[in-house]
Design an enzyme around this catalytic site. Structure first.
Site, short mmCIF file in Angstrom:
data_model
loop_
_atom_site.label_atom_id
_atom_site.label_comp_id
_atom_site.label_asym_id
_atom_site.label_seq_id
_atom_site.Cartn_x
_atom_site.Cartn_y
_atom_site.Cartn_z
N GLU A 1 -1.55 -2.83 -6.69
CA GLU A 1 -2.29 -1.75 -7.34
C GLU A 1 -1.38 -0.56 -7.63
OE1 GLU A 1 -5.43 -1.18 -4.54
OE2 GLU A 1 -4.46 0.52 -3.59
N GLY B 1 -8.05 -0.78 -2.66
CA GLY B 1 -7.84 -2.16 -3.09
C GLY B 1 -7.59 -3.12 -1.94
N GLY C 1 0.82 -1.19 0.00
CA GLY C 1 0.00 0.00 0.00
C GLY C 1 0.86 1.26 0.00
N ILE C 2 0.27 2.36 0.51
CA ILE C 2 0.92 3.66 0.50
C ILE C 2 1.25 4.07 1.93
CG2 ILE C 2 0.62 6.09 -0.15
CD1 ILE C 2 -1.58 5.13 -2.10
N GLY C 3 2.40 4.68 2.15
CA GLY C 3 2.69 5.27 3.44
C GLY C 3 3.94 4.75 4.10
N ALA C 4 4.12 5.17 5.36
CA ALA C 4 5.36 4.88 6.09
C ALA C 4 5.55 3.40 6.35
CB ALA C 4 5.36 5.66 7.41
#
Length: 433
Positions: A237, A335, A214-217
């Site tokens: 994704e 997603g 996914g997105i982020g730290a």
């Protein structure tokens, strides 16, 4: 007529293109870092000419000015995933949120939310007249295929990504040339908590596994601990700069993938210019629409698929909340469930939910993110029937196949120490002993 002649015929200014949008139109905007800034600016500048134009998209990475109170009569935002610039409009009733799995957005557009206008952001055409969707294929390409009107911003800074990522000049209605930087995603701050979570997640990844990040730290922190792994693959994704580093280090090779061997498969990209330069004309990166990439049946064709996503809260039964804070909508499902289910169907697959064990609120109080019950009004994103691993900075809880009693015990063991006694009291009330 040659494609070059067609291109010249369709060229116009952004202001001229915006005048083709009519009151009551539904406008679908290219996703995230693929936002066509010049087209959106021109549309907002022309706001007085519109009434009730519906703006539909997922994550807004730009200014989101159409969400401002002064444009409430001109635009109404229908968000499929809230972002920083759109959250306030939905919270205050100037916009709406439509719950939908990322993989199902193309069908939503085909069946329920037909786009009158698609605002696209494309690379310049190649020698055959084909433009690439660049960093945003996802729902953008399916939207363009069915929209009544296709307005394209052609930008020399947009990378030419490969895969199912092209549209021909003949299929465009309005062409606006605008040379502007592609939106870049700033680097997430990785602290000690994120590093600990990343290390625990990485311990579940084996040589040859295929990853969704996914997105982020937290996803970025996971990548820090994969440098000793071998022959990892990507079916995700999206990905960002950290993947490029692991490709260059020889860690990600995609050699052992069982689907699209030798290629990183994604549907959109978010990162820095380094990432965009890396994917440009790169045959080892294949981009496809989201109803393919995020389809759980397609995901499951990748053996040993490991999905890693973040969440907001988990209760003692293993119910995962990822997109709302109480009744307040915060983001969207994206997603997450697509990949949780795909990983669960994958031979040797694992789905991981990762989060800090606690949160310090604005008033300075600390709250546990492993909760007795989810907050009143919150929506369950990933059900207890789908959940597999939960990870915090204090360790890994494997929930799949466990009774409710054993799930609760495992979750309490990885909760913040300040809250374990309180959680154990609930455990005894609920289960005895």
């Amino acid at each position: 007529m040659s494609w070059q002649e067609l291109y010249q015929q369709k060229r116009m200014t952004a202001e001229q293109a915006a005048s083709h949008i009519k009151s009551g139109d539904r406008v679908v905007v290219a996703h995230a870092t693929g936002e066509p800034g010049a087209l959106i600016d021109a549309m907002v500048k022309n706001a007085k000419a519109y009434r009730n134009v519906e703006i539909v998209h997922m994550v807004a990475m730009g200014k989101g000015e159409y969400c401002l109170p002064e444009y409430a009569e001109n635009f109404r935002h229908n968000s499929l995933f809230l972002g920083a610039s759109t959250r306030d409009a939905i919270a205050k009733g100037r916009g709406d949120f439509t719950p939908v799995y990322f993989s199902q957005i193309p069908d939503l557009l085909r069946e329920e939310l037909h786009p009158n206008v698609a605002l696209l952001h494309l690379s310049p055409p190649d020698e055959h007249g084909y433009c690439s969707y660049g960093v945003s294929v996802d729902y953008t390409k399916p939207a363009a295929e069915i929209a009544d009107l296709r307005i394209a911003q052609i930008n020399p800074n947009m990378p030419r990504t490969l895969g199912d990522s092209f549209i021909h000049v003949s299929e465009l209605d309005c062409i606006v040339e605008a040379d502007e930087p592609i939106i870049e995603l700033g680097q997430a701050k990785i602290g000690e908590t994120e590093r600990a979570i990343g290390e625990h997640c990485a311990s579940l990844i084996q040589d040859g596994d295929c990853l969704q990040l996914g997105i982020g730290a937290i996803p970025d922190a996971v990548l820090l601990f994969l440098k000793e792994k071998k022959d990892l693959g990507i079916h995700s994704e999206m990905f960002s700069d950290g993947v490029v580093e692991l490709v260059e280090a020889g860690v990600i090779t995609n050699r052992r993938k069982t689907l699209h061997k030798g290629q990183c498969v994604v549907t959109f990209l978010m990162g820095s210019r380094r990432l965009y330069d890396y994917v440009n004309n790169n045959p080892s990166v294949a981009m496809y629409p989201v109803d393919y990439v995020n389809n759980p049946a397609v995901i499951a064709k990748n053996d040993n698929l490991v999905s890693i996503n973040s969440c907001i809260q988990v209760d003692l039964m293993g119910q995962v909340v990822s997109d709302s804070i109480g009744p307040r909508q915060f983001s969207g499902v994206g997603g997450q469930v697509d990949f949780v289910r795909g990983a669960n169907l994958s031979r040797g697959g694992k789905s991981i939910m990762a989060m800090p064990s606690s949160l310090v609120k604005k008033d300075g109080t600390r709250v546990s993110k492993i909760a007795v019950q989810i907050d009143a009004g919150a929506a369950v994103t990933t059900s207890r029937y789908d959940v597999n691993y939960i990870v915090t900075e204090f360790g890994v809880a494997k929930l799949k196949g466990k009774t409710l009693r054993d799930r609760a015990k495992a979750l309490i063991e990885i909760a913040h120490p300040d809250f374990r006694e309180e959680l154990m009291e609930e455990f005894h009330r609920r289960f005895g002993g």
